[in-house]
Design a protein around this motif. Structure first.
Motif, short mmCIF file in Angstrom:
data_model
loop_
_atom_site.label_atom_id
_atom_site.label_comp_id
_atom_site.label_asym_id
_atom_site.label_seq_id
_atom_site.Cartn_x
_atom_site.Cartn_y
_atom_site.Cartn_z
N GLU A 106 25.10 52.36 67.45
CA GLU A 106 25.34 52.67 66.04
C GLU A 106 25.65 54.16 65.86
O GLU A 106 26.54 54.54 65.09
CB GLU A 106 24.13 52.26 65.20
N ALA A 107 24.93 55.01 66.60
CA ALA A 107 25.20 56.44 66.54
C ALA A 107 26.59 56.74 67.08
O ALA A 107 27.31 57.59 66.55
CB ALA A 107 24.15 57.21 67.34
N TYR A 108 26.98 56.03 68.12
CA TYR A 108 28.32 56.21 68.70
C TYR A 108 29.41 55.91 67.66
O TYR A 108 30.37 56.66 67.53
CB TYR A 108 28.47 55.31 69.92
N LYS A 109 29.21 54.85 66.91
CA LYS A 109 30.18 54.50 65.85
C LYS A 109 30.33 55.64 64.85
O LYS A 109 31.44 55.98 64.42
CB LYS A 109 29.73 53.25 65.09
N LYS A 110 29.22 56.25 64.49
CA LYS A 110 29.25 57.32 63.50
C LYS A 110 29.88 58.59 64.08
O LYS A 110 30.56 59.32 63.37
CB LYS A 110 27.85 57.58 62.96
N PHE A 111 29.67 58.82 65.38
CA PHE A 111 30.34 59.93 66.05
C PHE A 111 31.85 59.73 66.05
O PHE A 111 32.61 60.68 65.87
CB PHE A 111 29.83 60.09 67.48
N LEU A 112 32.29 58.49 66.26
CA LEU A 112 33.73 58.20 66.23
C LEU A 112 34.31 58.55 64.87
O LEU A 112 35.39 59.15 64.78
CB LEU A 112 33.98 56.72 66.54
N ARG A 113 33.61 58.17 63.82
CA ARG A 113 34.10 58.46 62.47
C ARG A 113 34.07 59.95 62.16
O ARG A 113 34.96 60.47 61.50
CB ARG A 113 33.26 57.70 61.43
N TYR A 114 33.05 60.64 62.63
CA TYR A 114 32.87 62.06 62.31
C TYR A 114 33.83 62.96 63.10
O TYR A 114 34.43 63.87 62.55
CB TYR A 114 31.42 62.46 62.60
N PHE A 115 33.96 62.69 64.42
CA PHE A 115 34.75 63.57 65.28
C PHE A 115 36.12 63.01 65.67
O PHE A 115 37.01 63.77 66.04
CB PHE A 115 33.98 63.89 66.57
N GLY A 116 36.29 61.67 65.61
CA GLY A 116 37.54 61.05 66.02
C GLY A 116 37.44 60.47 67.42
O GLY A 116 36.88 61.10 68.32
N GLU A 117 37.97 59.27 67.60
CA GLU A 117 37.86 58.55 68.87
C GLU A 117 38.44 59.32 70.04
O GLU A 117 37.96 59.23 71.17
CB GLU A 117 38.55 57.18 68.73
N GLU A 118 39.49 60.09 69.78
CA GLU A 118 40.16 60.81 70.86
C GLU A 118 39.29 61.89 71.49
O GLU A 118 39.56 62.36 72.60
CB GLU A 118 41.47 61.43 70.36
N HIS A 119 38.22 62.28 70.82
CA HIS A 119 37.36 63.36 71.31
C HIS A 119 36.13 62.86 72.07
O HIS A 119 35.36 63.67 72.55
CB HIS A 119 36.90 64.24 70.14
N ILE A 120 35.96 61.53 72.16
CA ILE A 120 34.71 61.00 72.71
C ILE A 120 34.98 60.02 73.85
O ILE A 120 35.81 59.13 73.75
CB ILE A 120 33.89 60.30 71.60
N MET A 121 34.22 60.20 74.94
CA MET A 121 34.25 59.30 76.09
C MET A 121 32.96 58.47 76.09
O MET A 121 31.88 59.02 76.27
CB MET A 121 34.35 60.10 77.39
N PRO A 122 33.07 57.14 75.87
CA PRO A 122 31.85 56.32 75.88
C PRO A 122 31.39 56.04 77.31
O PRO A 122 32.18 55.71 78.18
CB PRO A 122 32.30 55.03 75.19
N ILE A 123 30.09 56.20 77.54
CA ILE A 123 29.50 55.89 78.85
C ILE A 123 28.35 54.92 78.60
O ILE A 123 27.24 55.33 78.22
CB ILE A 123 29.02 57.16 79.57
N TYR A 124 28.65 53.63 78.76
CA TYR A 124 27.67 52.58 78.48
C TYR A 124 26.98 52.15 79.77
O TYR A 124 27.62 51.64 80.69
CB TYR A 124 28.35 51.39 77.80
#
Length: 199
Positions: A106-124
């Motif tokens: 859920e925090a990851y989703k909010k980071f995507l909205r706040y910073f933009g998907e292009e700036h984040i690498m998900p590591i699950y």
């Protein structure tokens, strides 16, 4: 190019250990983003290392100032505990720095909205539930005051929070298995961070 490596996984998946090892890796040179929580500090934790431990009044002040990027509240057997990330100067995109943070889906989703998907690498980080339960039990036994009820609550809640539907909704296509030796999982993550974020 991604600037934020976002570590996530269910409880007892090894994500905290992986986060610490990646954050301490001088070759990767990642800046650790420390989140906040209102829960009590556990045995072995240090203020400003795993979390910035704050009380409810401090959390309310930061929310009123509009400084919270994402916030999660959990109704635990000890009352409501809040976990959040604040826009407190730890992250500055575009300045050449690379960051690492740990959080929930859920925090990851909010980071995507706040910073933009292009700036984040998900590591699950993914672990078989049977192995995860064994690890959770072993970790709880090491606490000064083991809380098996809260351990079970977290375990069950994660099955919902990290459902296949929620993972698919976040477009997370790669998973890092931590069923065996943690070094194997860590090596794969280091390689991918090096390829995607450092070059």
């Amino acid at each position: 190019m991604p600037e934020i490596a976002f570590i996530m996984g269910k409880s007892s998946s090894g994500k905290d250990s992986i986060f610490r090892m990646l954050a301490d890796d001088k070759e990767l040179g990642l800046c650790k983003v420390v989140p906040y929580t209102t829960r009590p500090m556990r045995s072995g934790e240090t203020q400003g290392v795993e979390y910035n431990f704050v009380d409810d009044a401090q959390a309310d002040r930061m929310a009123a100032e509009g400084r919270i990027i994402e916030l999660r509240s959990y109704n635990t057997v000890h009352g409501i505990w809040r976990y959040f990330t604040a826009d407190d100067g730890q992250i500055e995109l575009g300045n050449g720095s690379r960051y690492i943070i740990i959080g929930t889906l859920e925090a990851y989703k909010k980071f995507l909205r706040y910073f933009g998907e292009e700036h984040i690498m998900p590591i699950y980080i993914e672990v078989d539930d049977g192995i995860r339960l064994e690890r959770a039990l072993e970790r709880e036994r090491r606490q000064q005051a083991p809380d098996y009820e809260e351990m079970c609550r977290r375990f069950i809640a994660d099955c919902h929070d990290f459902s296949e539907e929620n993972i698919a909704e976040c477009n997370i296509n790669k998973r890092y298995s931590n069923n065996a030796a943690i070094e194997q999982c860590l090596s794969e993550i280091r390689r991918d961070i090096g390829n995607m974020m450092i070059n």
